[in-house]
Design a protein around this motif. Sequence first.
Motif, mmCIF file in Angstrom:
data_model
loop_
_atom_site.group_PDB
_atom_site.id
_atom_site.type_symbol
_atom_site.label_atom_id
_atom_site.label_comp_id
_atom_site.label_asym_id
_atom_site.label_seq_id
_atom_site.Cartn_x
_atom_site.Cartn_y
_atom_site.Cartn_z
ATOM 1 N N TYR A 1 -23.731 -33.261 8.103
ATOM 2 C CA TYR A 1 -23.057 -33.641 6.868
ATOM 3 C C TYR A 1 -22.269 -32.421 6.401
ATOM 4 N N VAL A 2 -20.941 -32.539 6.471
ATOM 5 C CA VAL A 2 -20.096 -31.353 6.345
ATOM 6 C C VAL A 2 -20.159 -30.731 4.952
ATOM 7 N N ALA A 3 -20.416 -31.536 3.920
ATOM 8 C CA ALA A 3 -20.524 -30.963 2.580
ATOM 9 C C ALA A 3 -21.807 -30.154 2.413
ATOM 10 N N VAL A 4 -22.780 -30.397 3.280
ATOM 11 C CA VAL A 4 -24.065 -29.708 3.196
ATOM 12 C C VAL A 4 -24.096 -28.474 4.087
ATOM 13 N N VAL A 5 -23.633 -28.618 5.342
ATOM 14 C CA VAL A 5 -23.784 -27.517 6.308
ATOM 15 C C VAL A 5 -22.464 -26.961 6.816
ATOM 16 N N GLY A 6 -21.341 -27.576 6.482
ATOM 17 C CA GLY A 6 -20.068 -27.185 7.044
ATOM 18 C C GLY A 6 -19.746 -28.016 8.274
ATOM 19 N N THR A 7 -18.600 -27.735 8.887
ATOM 20 C CA THR A 7 -18.158 -28.493 10.064
ATOM 21 C C THR A 7 -18.475 -27.707 11.325
ATOM 22 N N PRO A 8 -19.352 -28.240 12.191
ATOM 23 C CA PRO A 8 -19.694 -27.511 13.410
ATOM 24 C C PRO A 8 -18.546 -27.519 14.417
ATOM 25 N N ALA A 9 -18.464 -26.452 15.188
ATOM 26 C CA ALA A 9 -17.449 -26.332 16.235
ATOM 27 C C ALA A 9 -18.134 -25.987 17.547
ATOM 28 N N ILE A 10 -17.447 -26.259 18.648
ATOM 29 C CA ILE A 10 -17.992 -25.942 19.968
ATOM 30 C C ILE A 10 -18.335 -24.450 20.029
ATOM 31 N N GLY A 11 -19.539 -24.170 20.487
ATOM 32 C CA GLY A 11 -20.013 -22.804 20.582
ATOM 33 C C GLY A 11 -20.896 -22.374 19.429
ATOM 34 N N ASP A 12 -20.906 -23.131 18.341
ATOM 35 C CA ASP A 12 -21.762 -22.773 17.209
ATOM 36 C C ASP A 12 -23.232 -22.965 17.558
ATOM 37 N N ARG A 13 -24.051 -22.010 17.162
ATOM 38 C CA ARG A 13 -25.498 -22.163 17.272
ATOM 39 C C ARG A 13 -25.986 -22.863 16.001
ATOM 40 N N VAL A 14 -26.762 -23.934 16.179
ATOM 41 C CA VAL A 14 -27.182 -24.747 15.050
ATOM 42 C C VAL A 14 -28.697 -24.864 15.016
#
Length: 373
Positions: free
Chosen positions: A45-58
């Motif tokens: 949920y982008v308003a909560v965690v931001g927008t993930p991108a390829i390579g991001d560690r989550v």
Amino acid sequence: MTAVLRWRYGTVTGVRRQWRGACEVDVLVEARRADDPATVRALAYVAVVGTPAIGDRVLLNGNALARGLGTGGYAFVVAIPDHLPDDVDDPGHIVKARYTPQQAMFSAVDEPGSAHRRAVTQADDIAAMPVVTADLHSALAPVVAGIRRDAPTARVAYIMTDGGALPAWFSHTLDGLSGLLAGTVTTGQSFGGDLEATNIHTGLLAARHVLEADIAVVTQGPGGLGTSTTWGFSGTACGDAVNAIAVLGGRAVGALRISGADTRRRHRGVSHHSLTAYGRVALATADLPVPDDLEPELSERVAAQLEPLAARHRLVTVKTEGLPEAVAALPVDVSTMGRGLAEDPAYFMACAVAGRHAASLLSDGPGASNLLP
């Protein structure tokens, strides 16, 4: 104390679909157990965690995926530690998902400082607005189809309760229907609507006096809870909604959960969810529309099941002419428990006639209904 969350780290390897408020990604999992999947589908949920991108560690919560839940069959992105979103700047002080690690702050229509506070607090009723209540989120689309089939210019608001998914962003249906709705009000612990409200009462007031709705639809979000017991299901909120609608001077229309295809006896004909919610929880009167073209055996079963409810509620028959086409023409695919319109027409027509009947309350149009004998 026993742990209640299944935490995993992973790396985003692909970005899938994106829709209002949500982003679906593929994640390579850093396994902690031998039975961990190598990759998972995760939702952020982008308003909560931001927008993930390829390579991001989550950081992931894998509970729903591990349990094989249908509606919630995702891992959820809890955080993107190396790319945190901006701090919250909303002046609101209403907390939702309260006292959890992901509690979020919103501005509610009824709180001090809200631009809509005056409109909501000065009103004490919803001016006889028809309000359709339904057990499942899957009812929303066919109800809207029924309304717009006969009242295409009516302003329709959706009020989402917190019995299922809390974020409105989870719903593909809601995203697809956005062009047909005046707006969404998320109430209680649910969030992510165009407006936030403290409870069903202020949600109804906001729908009427802020969104200027002619008709409102009340359902929980996707993924309702049930335990196969008389009282243990989240759809009891339908009865609570009927009571709130009556208190605020609205006209309640109960969408019955009817099925001729469900293999579970408790949901055949009129579901026990509807019978309990409208028969025992609702203390005020509602209109309960029934399709006029149910198969004979199903029709007899439904009539017998609804007979005890006739002492409190108005049972009405409603024509389904044109409604299958209206449902099929929606910009979203309709489905309930894995069944579509062709597999379970009774369910979708029961929802659609509720919408049609609500539209008929605005005028004596083609959706006008007759009292059952």
